[in-house]
Scaffold this motif. Structure first.
Motif, mmCIF file in Angstrom:
data_model
loop_
_atom_site.group_PDB
_atom_site.id
_atom_site.type_symbol
_atom_site.label_atom_id
_atom_site.label_comp_id
_atom_site.label_asym_id
_atom_site.label_seq_id
_atom_site.Cartn_x
_atom_site.Cartn_y
_atom_site.Cartn_z
ATOM 1 N N ALA A 79 21.267 10.753 6.632
ATOM 2 C CA ALA A 79 19.980 10.376 7.218
ATOM 3 C C ALA A 79 19.979 8.940 7.727
ATOM 4 O O ALA A 79 19.174 8.577 8.584
ATOM 5 N N ILE A 80 20.872 8.094 7.191
ATOM 6 C CA ILE A 80 20.955 6.699 7.639
ATOM 7 C C ILE A 80 22.351 6.378 8.182
ATOM 8 O O ILE A 80 22.797 5.240 8.148
ATOM 9 N N GLY A 81 23.021 7.423 8.673
ATOM 10 C CA GLY A 81 24.338 7.224 9.276
ATOM 11 C C GLY A 81 25.392 6.765 8.308
ATOM 12 O O GLY A 81 26.342 6.069 8.702
ATOM 13 N N SER B 145 0.828 -1.205 0.000
ATOM 14 C CA SER B 145 0.000 0.000 0.000
ATOM 15 C C SER B 145 0.864 1.258 0.000
ATOM 16 O O SER B 145 0.472 2.287 -0.547
ATOM 17 N N THR B 146 2.052 1.167 0.609
ATOM 18 C CA THR B 146 3.054 2.228 0.514
ATOM 19 C C THR B 146 4.360 1.610 0.049
ATOM 20 O O THR B 146 4.935 0.759 0.730
ATOM 21 N N ILE B 147 4.794 1.995 -1.133
ATOM 22 C CA ILE B 147 6.094 1.554 -1.648
ATOM 23 C C ILE B 147 7.151 2.474 -1.073
ATOM 24 O O ILE B 147 7.086 3.696 -1.233
ATOM 25 N N VAL B 148 8.123 1.911 -0.374
ATOM 26 C CA VAL B 148 9.180 2.688 0.272
ATOM 27 C C VAL B 148 10.454 2.575 -0.555
ATOM 28 O O VAL B 148 10.946 1.469 -0.820
ATOM 29 N N SER C 1 22.615 -2.503 3.432
ATOM 30 C CA SER C 1 22.531 -2.812 4.861
ATOM 31 C C SER C 1 21.262 -2.228 5.466
ATOM 32 O O SER C 1 20.644 -2.850 6.343
ATOM 33 N N GLN C 2 20.861 -1.048 5.006
ATOM 34 C CA GLN C 2 19.631 -0.441 5.505
ATOM 35 C C GLN C 2 18.412 -1.270 5.100
ATOM 36 O O GLN C 2 17.465 -1.437 5.874
ATOM 37 N N MET C 3 18.438 -1.824 3.876
ATOM 38 C CA MET C 3 17.331 -2.658 3.413
ATOM 39 C C MET C 3 17.216 -3.939 4.241
ATOM 40 O O MET C 3 16.108 -4.435 4.494
ATOM 41 N N TYR C 4 18.353 -4.484 4.661
ATOM 42 C CA TYR C 4 18.317 -5.694 5.476
ATOM 43 C C TYR C 4 17.993 -5.387 6.937
ATOM 44 O O TYR C 4 17.482 -6.247 7.654
ATOM 45 N N LYS C 5 18.248 -4.166 7.337
ATOM 46 C CA LYS C 5 17.932 -3.745 8.709
ATOM 47 C C LYS C 5 16.458 -3.396 8.854
ATOM 48 O O LYS C 5 15.832 -3.669 9.883
ATOM 49 N N ASP C 6 15.875 -2.779 7.823
ATOM 50 C CA ASP C 6 14.502 -2.275 7.868
ATOM 51 C C ASP C 6 13.680 -2.969 6.781
ATOM 52 O O ASP C 6 13.766 -2.632 5.604
ATOM 53 N N SER C 7 12.868 -3.926 7.169
ATOM 54 C CA SER C 7 12.120 -4.725 6.203
ATOM 55 C C SER C 7 10.977 -3.956 5.543
ATOM 56 O O SER C 7 10.367 -4.454 4.588
ATOM 57 N N SER C 8 10.680 -2.735 6.011
ATOM 58 C CA SER C 8 9.619 -1.947 5.382
ATOM 59 C C SER C 8 10.071 -1.333 4.059
ATOM 60 O O SER C 8 9.246 -0.861 3.277
ATOM 61 N N ILE C 9 11.373 -1.352 3.789
ATOM 62 C CA ILE C 9 11.895 -0.785 2.540
ATOM 63 C C ILE C 9 11.602 -1.742 1.387
ATOM 64 O O ILE C 9 11.954 -2.914 1.435
ATOM 65 N N THR C 10 10.950 -1.217 0.366
ATOM 66 C CA THR C 10 10.602 -2.025 -0.808
ATOM 67 C C THR C 10 11.733 -2.036 -1.828
ATOM 68 O O THR C 10 12.119 -3.090 -2.344
#
Length: 394
Positions: free
Chosen positions: A113-115, A55-58, A121-130
Motif C-alpha cells: 500500500a505504500i510501495g 482529532s484523527t490519530i493516524v 520514510s512514510q512518516m517523514y513523507k506524510d506529516s499527517s501520520i501520528t
C-alpha cells in the motif's frame, strides 16, 4: 518487512483458502467494540481530545491487516469506514469496554500500500501520520536521517524465523545446525538479522541467498532441501495447510533465539513530534496497552474486522480465519505478544536495545549508513508513557 502473498504465485501454486469476510470501499464493518462509544460524555480518564490528541490519530502499519496488528484494530469503535482505494479504515477510537475517547482513529495498511517503503520514510513523507510501526533495526539505521522514538512495544518478541522441512532435515533443531551444513538459506536481501548471523558465524556467507520473494516457489522446487525465512505466525501454518504443492509440516527457530532479539512492530513517533505529542501520549499509550490485553483475551471481533479489510483491499494478500487463529495461538505460546521482563505489557528493556545498538552500529558503518553518533537506547525508545499496572498476567 513482509513480502508478497502466496496468492501472487499464479499457476505455479494452488491456494485453497480465501478470506472469509467481505467488504467494499467506504463500507461499514463490525469492529471489536461492543458498545456505541459516542452516546455519552467522554470520561476524563480517557478523553484524548482534552489531552491534545489530533482529532484523527493516524496509525501507519508495516503490512496488510493481520493478527499481529489485532491490538491496534481493537481500538476501532463500531461500524468503521473502510476505504479500499487508500487501503485504510477509520472510526471512533475507543478505550477498554468501548468507551469513547473523543477522537477518531485511522489505520493505514503498509507494505504494498505504500510501495514497500519503510514506515519511517512514510512518516517523514506524510506529516499527517501520528504513529507508525517501527523495528529497532530500522530505528538504528535511520537514527541520523529519519529519527523516531518508540513509545510502546507492540510485540515483545519478533516472529521472524528461519524454517525448514523436518522430513528433509530431521536432526536440525536450531539455525546453528543449518550453519554446520552447506544448505542454501533463502532470505529477503537487506535483512539486518542475516548480517548478524553471518558475522557471528552462525551461518556461512556462501550458503545464504538473498533472492527470496516471499513465495514458496523456490523452496518447493528444492523438495524442501532449502531453508527459508518466514514468520512464526504465518508460513508454518499457511504452507502446511493452504499451499497444495507443499502441504507438509515445517519446523523453525526464532531469530530472537539465535541472538538477534530486536523489537518489531513498536509503536512510535517522529522524534521531532515527540514533545508536542507528549500530553496526548500520556493518555493514549495506556489505552493502546489495554487494547492488546483485550484483543488477546478475545481476538474474534478484531479478527472479523481484519478479514473484512483483507477482502476489501483485494491486493493479493491471502489471509484466512485459520491463519488468524493460528497466529494468535502462536503469539501466546511463544510470548510474541507478552509482558516485558518487569511484568509490564509494552515496555522496553534498555539493555536489550543497547545490545542491538552494539550489534548493528558496526554493521551499518560497513554499509555506509549514517547512524546517530553516540546512539543510546533513550534516543530511540522510551517507557515514559507506559502504565506499569497493565499486564497480560494482571
Amino acid at each position: 518487512m513482509r513480502l508478497a502473498a502466496a496468492a501472487s504465485l499464479g499457476a505455479a501454486l494452488a491456494i485453497t483458502a480465501t478470506a472469509c469476510a467481505s467488504s467494499s470501499s467506504s463500507s461499514a464493518a463490525s469492529s471489536s467494540s461492543t458498545t456505541s462509544g459516542g452516546t455519552s460524555a467522554v470520561p476524563a480518564a480517557d478523553n484524548l481530545k482534552a489531552a491534545g490528541c489530533p482529532s484523527t490519530i493516524v496509525l501507519q502499519t508495516d503490512w496488510n491487516p493481520e493478527a499481529e496488528h489485532g491490538g491496534q484494530y481493537e481500538l476501532l469503535g463500531p461500524n468503521p469506514t473502510i476505504n479500499a482505494g487508500s487501503k485504510s479504515v477509520s472510526g471512533e477510537l475507543v478505550a477498554h469496554g468501548g468507551v469513547d475517547t473523543g477522537v477518531q482513529l485511522q489505520i493505514r495498511a503498509g507494505g504494498p500500500a505504500i510501495g514497500y517503503q519503510t514506515v519511517s520514510s512514510q512518516m517523514y513523507k506524510d506529516s499527517s501520520i501520528t504513529l507508525g510501526y517501527l523495528g529497532t533495526d530500522e530505528q538504528i539505521a535511520l537514527s541520523q536521517t529519519q529519527p523516531t522514538v518508540a513509545v510502546m512495544a507492540g510485540l515483545q518478541v519478533s516472529p521472524q524465523i528461519i524454517q525448514w522441512s523436518p522430513a528433509a532435515h530431521p536432526t536440525w533443531k536450531t539455525i546453528a545446525d543449518i550453519g554446520k551444513t552447506s544448505t542454501p538459506v533463502l532470505y529477503y536481501q537487506g535483512a539486518s538479522y542475516m548480517d548478524y548471523l553471518i558475522g557471528k558465524g552462525v551461518l556461512k556467507k556462501s550458503q545464504v541467498n538473498g533472492s527470496y520473494d516471499g513465495t514458496p516457489t523456490v523452496f518447493v522446487a528444492s523438495g524442501g532441501q532449502d531453508a527459508v525465512q518466514g514468520f512464526a505466525t504465518a508460513e508454518p501454518y499457511i504452507w502446511s495447510h493452504d499451499v497444495r504443492s507443499w502441504d507438509k509440516p515445517l519446523k523453525y527457530e526464532l531469530i530472537a533465539d539465535a541472538g538477534f532479539n530486536f523489537y518489531q512492530q513498536e509503536i512510535g513517533v517522529r522524534k521531532d513530534k515527540l514533545a508536542a505529542l507528549t500530553p496526548c501520549l500520556k493518555k493514549l499509550v495506556p489505552i493502546m496497552q489495554q487494547a492488546i490485553v483485550d484483543y488477546i483475551a478475545n481476538p474474534a471481533p478484531a479478527e472479523k474486522l481484519i478479514l473484512s479489510l483483507v477482502t476489501a483491499y483485494n491486493n493479493g494478500w491471502v489471509y484466512t480465519q485459520g491463519t488468524a487463529d493460528y497466529a494468535v495461538a502462536t503469539m501466546k505460546k511463544l510470548g510474541i505478544v507478552g509482558d516485558a521482563p518487569d511484568g509490564t505489557l509494552g515496555a522496553f528493556t534498555d539493555a536489550r536495545v543497547q545490545q542491538l545498538i552494539g550489534i548493528l552500529t558496526p554493521i551499518y558503518a560497513k554499509q555506509a549508513k549514517q547512524t546517530l553518533p553516540g546512539l543510546k537506547p533513550s534516543d530511540i525508545v522510551t517507557n515514559q508513557f507506559i502504565d506499569a499496572s497493565i499486564s497480560l498476567k494482571a
